[in-house]
Design an enzyme around this catalytic site. Structure first.
Site: not given
Length: 273
Positions: A199, A168, A164, A45, A71-72
């Site tokens: 969340t 997605k 967003y 994470d 960090d992805v």
């Protein structure tokens, strides 16, 4: 013992899982579910402090956890992390990619940097994760499972969420492409498209306060917790499903969008209102 994790454990008796976004939300809920079944967990994470607390909590419950902040968006660092962790646990069976961020606001008035931020994390981060784990799964000879967390926003493409929604939707397309490419290795790829649930996603979200407050209200009023979504997701994956849409009201919308896209576009604003 939840049916979902029991079925996954029977399918993958070595029980080794990698999870991005593992310090909160759906990633954490999946980690907690798998930990109760004795899985070896590799968690990452961007929030190093929270990740450390999560790892300590899981370890106190008896779980085997290797946690490292990453960090992805950093493909090389992510690949190195996965390579090191897989070498330690001796392989990989399941990889869940749930790291994500959100930005909202009118298409032309929002900062271009927010658009790039959402795409870099939500799309490129998932792609980087897949690149890091796919070679390990392909070499195993036992197949494997990749779960890419998109969103119902990939098809419920409402106004003021263009970055967003688009990112997605691209995650779904990426997942479907990988379903074809990695089928020869026995790797199952799941495109996960959950609707709103409670969340921490909105804590770091960018955009006008009015739009973000509306999204927060929808999430809080959803009545869904991450643990419920995680159990449903893992159960669907264990069944061999390739597409996960949850809860049921979103499944109806998904079918309508696929069957009658033009009618859906006319109806959707009324549903939102």
């Amino acid at each position: 013992m939840p049916l979902a994790t029991r079925n996954l454990s029977q399918r993958f008796p070595a029980r080794r899982a990698f999870i991005t976004g593992g310090a909160s939300g759906l990633g954490l809920a999946c980690a907690e579910s798998l930990a109760r079944e004795g899985w070896k967990l590799i968690l990452t994470d961007v929030d190093e402090a929270r990740l450390g607390l999560v790892a300590q909590s899981l370890e106190r419950e008896g779980a085997q956890v290797a946690a490292a902040a990453c960090d992805v968006r950093d493909a090389e660092a992510l690949r190195a992390l996965v390579d090191r962790a897989v070498a330690v646990v001796g392989g990989l069976d399941v990889s869940i990619h749930s790291a994500g961020v959100a930005a909202a606001g009118p298409f032309t008035s929002g900062p271009l940097a927010d658009w790039h931020w959402v795409f870099d994390v939500n799309l490129h981060g998932v792609a980087n994760s897949c690149r890091a784990v796919a070679p390990h799964l392909a070499r195993s000879g036992n197949g494997g499972l990749i779960i890419n967390v998109a969103s119902a926003a990939s098809f419920c493409t409402g106004a003021n969420m263009s970055a967003y929604n688009t990112a997605k939707a691209a995650v779904v397309a990426l997942s479907e492409s990988l379903m074809q490419e990695y089928a020869q290795y026995g790797i199952q790829v799941v495109a996960a498209m959950p609707g709103f649930f409670r969340t921490r996603l909105m804590e770091q979200a960018r955009g006008p306060d009015k739009v973000l407050d509306h999204a927060r209200r929808i999430m809080n009023d959803s009545g869904l917790e991450a643990a419920e979504v995680a159990e449903a997701l893992l159960n669907a994956a264990a069944r061999g499903d390739t597409h996960f849409v949850y809860p049921g009201r979103y499944q109806m919308l998904w079918r309508l969008k696929r069957l009658m896209p033009q009618s859906f576009q006319k109806l959707f604003p009324k549903i939102v209102r």
